[in-house]
Design an enzyme around this catalytic site. Structure first.
Site, PDB file in Angstrom:
ATOM      1  N   VAL A  57     -50.598 -51.406 -14.149  1.00  0.00           N
ATOM      2  CA  VAL A  57     -50.739 -52.679 -14.851  1.00  0.00           C
ATOM      3  C   VAL A  57     -49.652 -52.726 -15.919  1.00  0.00           C
ATOM      4  CG1 VAL A  57     -52.433 -54.318 -15.753  1.00  0.00           C
ATOM      5  CG2 VAL A  57     -53.222 -52.266 -14.585  1.00  0.00           C
ATOM      6  N   ALA A  58     -48.459 -52.212 -15.537  1.00  0.00           N
ATOM      7  CA  ALA A  58     -47.294 -52.198 -16.427  1.00  0.00           C
ATOM      8  C   ALA A  58     -47.653 -51.550 -17.768  1.00  0.00           C
ATOM      9  CB  ALA A  58     -46.726 -53.596 -16.590  1.00  0.00           C
ATOM     10  N   CYS A  59     -47.288 -52.190 -18.871  1.00  0.00           N
ATOM     11  CA  CYS A  59     -47.496 -51.577 -20.188  1.00  0.00           C
ATOM     12  C   CYS A  59     -48.967 -51.441 -20.567  1.00  0.00           C
ATOM     13  CB  CYS A  59     -46.764 -52.378 -21.263  1.00  0.00           C
ATOM     14  SG  CYS A  59     -44.969 -52.266 -21.151  1.00  0.00           S
ATOM     15  N   SER A  60     -49.847 -52.124 -19.850  1.00  0.00           N
ATOM     16  CA  SER A  60     -51.281 -52.024 -20.129  1.00  0.00           C
ATOM     17  C   SER A  60     -51.981 -50.992 -19.258  1.00  0.00           C
ATOM     18  CB  SER A  60     -51.947 -53.395 -19.941  1.00  0.00           C
ATOM     19  OG  SER A  60     -51.440 -54.339 -20.849  1.00  0.00           O
ATOM     20  N   SER A  61     -51.222 -50.220 -18.503  1.00  0.00           N
ATOM     21  CA  SER A  61     -51.825 -49.296 -17.540  1.00  0.00           C
ATOM     22  C   SER A  61     -52.788 -48.310 -18.186  1.00  0.00           C
ATOM     23  CB  SER A  61     -50.727 -48.537 -16.791  1.00  0.00           C
ATOM     24  OG  SER A  61     -49.950 -49.402 -15.998  1.00  0.00           O
TER      25      SER A  61
END
Length: 373
Positions: free
Chosen positions: A154-158
């Site tokens: 989830v990109a930078c929210s991974s």
């Protein structure tokens, strides 16, 4: 309701610290070479001349002063401008798994646990080295963990999405001890020839262990009190690299296969979403903003973090209230907020409250309310 806690955390920091000065020197050499080689086309108006970067520009735009890289030789060579990491044979552990093992071992020590006790492994990161087998299964193998393992992006929210996912699995009784790791080789998808972004990213790996509070072996872990995950589609942060690229030879190496963003739009659109999400979450939980001891925010841009701190707390947040690590680590994508948590949580007393929040491409926002048991 089953209480889930973070019982340990870990951090792997790469060996090479690269300052703005070193990065700018290499970039400006590249610019001079490019402008010289394309002088005729530039003079004819067929190509725009590239502009120099500067340390002042970088720090004003981002707050970043340095970053850690797994490989710096190629990045600082104006003829290469990318990290040089040799591809490994299948029989060897991949470099991202080596990073993950190092971070996981620290988390295990902090939690008083052994690798064999882990029965859920989630590798959550903005880029994976391959589609399959899952990096998490490889990590599970080299750690000697059991149970199940899977990757998520989830990109930078991974990281926050991974923690919430692990917590739900633990609460359901499908696992007892979960490991969430965030190996980020952000330098691998950064265009070091782009003046607007060549300075943004660094490399790092973080890890957290989660378990039911009743099973926890350490004193004063961090309880996951509430969590909220939100996504909203946007093209303003994008990377088009993928397995289908090889089917389009003309465009397979285009700049769109690396990180790119429209920073002004991101700033304008994401910040209100983040502030509203955290404010609503605090209200739902009955937590006043002034009851928060710490904000562990995504480490992408100093101005963004200052804006969030001011909006939530009603005043400029101090380093103690909202720790900043991007000045020395750069933007490490999903690992950033966990680095801040790992380095700046041990001083807080029992009962202390904090918000762990990440946000980025998608758009995606993950916010966790934590309280020290």
């Amino acid at each position: 309701m089953t209480s889930i806690v973070i019982s340990g955390s870990g951090l792997y920091t790469p060996p090479f610290a690269v300052s703005n000065e070193a990065l700018v020197a290499a970039f400006n050499q590249y610019v001079d070479l490019y402008n010289e080689e394309n002088a005729s086309a530039i003079d004819a108006g067929q190509l725009p001349a590239k502009q120099h970067s500067s340390c002042e520009f970088i720090e004003k735009a981002s707050g970043i002063k340095s970053r850690y890289l797994l490989s710096r030789e190629g990045v600082l060579n104006p003829d290469i401008m990318q990290p040089l990491l040799a591809e490994r044979p299948d029989e060897m552990p991949s470099i991202m798994v080596e990073m993950a093992v190092a971070a996981a071992e620290q988390a295990l020590i902090a939690a008083g646990r052994e690798p064999g006790e882990i029965d859920l492994v989630i590798v959550a990161a903005s880029n994976m080295p391959r589609p399959y087998p899952a990096l998490a299964i490889e990590l599970q193998h080299y750690l000697g963990a059991s149970g199940m393992a899977f990757d998520m992006n989830v990109a930078c929210s991974s990281a926050t999405f991974g923690i919430k996912t692990a917590a739900d699995i633990l609460a359901a009784g499908s696992a007892k001890l979960a490991l969430v790791v965030n190996p980020e080789i952000c330098s691998g998808h950064l265009n070091f020839r782009d003046r607007d972004s060549h300075f943004i990213f660094g490399d790092a790996c973080t890890a957290v262990l989660l378990e039911r509070e009743a099973d926890c072996k350490v004193a004063n872990p961090w309880q996951l009190v509430a969590s909220k995950l939100v996504t909203q589609y946007s093209n303003n942060i994008r990377n088009n690299f993928g397995f289908l690229n090889r089917l389009s030879p003309r465009t397979r190496y285009g700049d769109d296969k690396l990180f790119r963003q429209q920073g002004r739009k991101v700033f304008k659109e994401v910040l209100p979403l983040v502030c509203d999400q955290i404010a609503c979450q605090l209200d739902e939980q009955g937590w006043a903003a002034d009851s928060l001891s710490r904000l562990w925010l995504h480490q992408a841009n100093l101005t963004m973090n200052q804006f969030i701190g001011r909006k939530l707390l009603g005043h400029d947040a101090s380093q103690q209230e909202a720790p900043v690590i991007l000045d020395s680590y750069g933007n490490t994508s999903s690992a950033g907020s966990i680095i801040a948590f790992h380095l700046y949580n041990r001083d807080l007393p029992v009962g202390a409250r904090g918000v762990l929040c990440s946000f980025g491409a998608g758009y995606s926002i993950g916010s966790l309310l934590l309280q020290r048991c």
